[in-house]
Design a protein around this motif. Structure first.
Motif, PDB file in Angstrom:
ATOM      1  N   UNK A 113       0.831  -1.241  -0.100  1.00 60.53           N
ATOM      2  CA  UNK A 113       0.008  -0.195  -0.011  1.00 60.53           C
ATOM      3  C   UNK A 113       0.883   1.293  -0.112  1.00 60.53           C
ATOM      4  N   UNK A 114       1.616   1.604  -1.076  1.00 58.05           N
ATOM      5  CA  UNK A 114       2.521   2.552  -1.098  1.00 58.05           C
ATOM      6  C   UNK A 114       1.871   3.768  -1.199  1.00 58.05           C
ATOM      7  N   UNK A 115       0.752   4.188  -2.081  1.00 61.22           N
ATOM      8  CA  UNK A 115       0.280   5.309  -1.767  1.00 61.22           C
ATOM      9  C   UNK A 115      -0.220   5.959  -0.410  1.00 61.22           C
ATOM     10  N   UNK A 116      -0.998   5.145   0.326  1.00 58.82           N
ATOM     11  CA  UNK A 116      -1.105   5.375   1.784  1.00 58.82           C
ATOM     12  C   UNK A 116       0.255   5.668   2.654  1.00 58.82           C
ATOM     13  N   UNK A 117       1.406   4.735   2.221  1.00 62.52           N
ATOM     14  CA  UNK A 117       2.397   5.265   3.126  1.00 62.52           C
ATOM     15  C   UNK A 117       3.160   6.669   2.754  1.00 62.52           C
ATOM     16  N   UNK A 118       2.886   6.840   1.267  1.00 58.33           N
ATOM     17  CA  UNK A 118       3.485   8.270   1.085  1.00 58.33           C
ATOM     18  C   UNK A 118       2.681   9.337   1.705  1.00 58.33           C
ATOM     19  N   UNK A 119       1.268   9.041   1.913  1.00 55.14           N
ATOM     20  CA  UNK A 119       0.446  10.208   2.551  1.00 55.14           C
ATOM     21  C   UNK A 119       0.889  10.260   3.949  1.00 55.14           C
ATOM     22  N   UNK A 120       1.246   9.135   4.299  1.00 59.11           N
ATOM     23  CA  UNK A 120       1.338   9.187   5.779  1.00 59.11           C
ATOM     24  C   UNK A 120       3.010   9.581   6.209  1.00 59.11           C
ATOM     25  N   UNK A 121       3.820  10.003   5.304  1.00 63.65           N
ATOM     26  CA  UNK A 121       5.203   9.767   5.720  1.00 63.65           C
ATOM     27  C   UNK A 121       5.492  11.148   6.142  1.00 63.65           C
TER      28      UNK A 121
END
Length: 234
Positions: A194-202
């Motif tokens: 879930x890379x998109x979510x992790x970018x948003x939460x970075x």
């Protein structure tokens, strides 16, 4: 502005170099498929990297750090004279990267290392680029933290990544069922990450992200966009 870049290779923080047979086979496979794969992303990348394609008005050339650049398909989207700091642990890609830098007039600084421990000074980069890389790093959160660390205030993280299909979908079930053989064949790639979510939460100050689909089977769902670190631009 440089018309033809010098090339340096250095190790340091996070320095690691892969030379084994598996790394060589993966580099050969990706290099030979580069043109066909790039055709799927070229239009989107031209729009995404438009700000990197023209040189800055005054001042020094732009410094762009690229994580896992492979055979160097993104070199064509950077302005001539760009200082292209490439962190690529697969030694078999390095000759391809040197040729790409020469072809596109980039000042290549080639550094063995990993996304989780970039051998780059803090605040040194105007931009960090990651395309189809975060699916295979060992620690996505650490890689994104490193991208933020090396960016100057107001710097941007550009990304194109394939991601997990929606929860409960048939494709998500297939991604999970086949992730081990897929990962073995694709150098550790995780199709259900879930890379998109992790970018948003970075922890970026701003994230602009668009979802799209590419005809790539398990890796069909994608995201692309730009994430900006906080602070005042110099």
């Amino acid at each position: 502005m440089c018309e033809k870049g010098a090339v340096s290779t250095r190790a340091g923080r996070g320095g690691v170099l892969r030379r084994g047979l598996r790394a060589r086979l993966f580099a050969w496979q990706l290099a030979h498929a580069a043109d066909a794969q790039e055709a799927l992303y070229a239009e989107r990348k031209r729009a995404l990297f438009a700000g990197l394609a023209t040189p800055p008005g005054c001042g020094p050339p732009r410094t762009v750090v690229e994580i896992g650049a492979g055979a160097g398909p993104n070199a064509r989207y950077l302005a001539r004279g760009t200082r292209w700091v490439v962190v690529e642990p697969n030694a078999w890609f390095h000759p391809h990267l040197r040729r790409a830098a020469e072809r596109h007039g980039l000042d290549l600084d080639l550094r063995p290392g990993t996304a989780e421990a970039l051998p780059v000074e803090g605040g040194a980069a105007d931009a960090v680029v990651s395309t189809l890389v975060l699916c295979s790093v060992g620690d996505v959160e650490a890689a994104l933290s490193e991208a933020r660390r090396v960016l100057r205030p107001g710097g941007r993280f550009y990304f194109v990544e394939h991601v997990a299909a929606p929860p409960g979908s048939g494709l998500r079930a297939w991604q999970r069922a086949l992730r081990r053989p897929w990962g073995w064949a694709a150098d550790g790639c995780r199709p259900d990450r879930e890379t998109g979510r992790r970018i948003r939460e970075a922890g970026f100050a701003d994230v602009q992200m668009e979802a799209f689909t590419a005809p790539l089977g398990l890796a069909a769902p994608h995201v692309a966009g730009v994430a900006t670190v906080g602070g005042i631009e110099r």
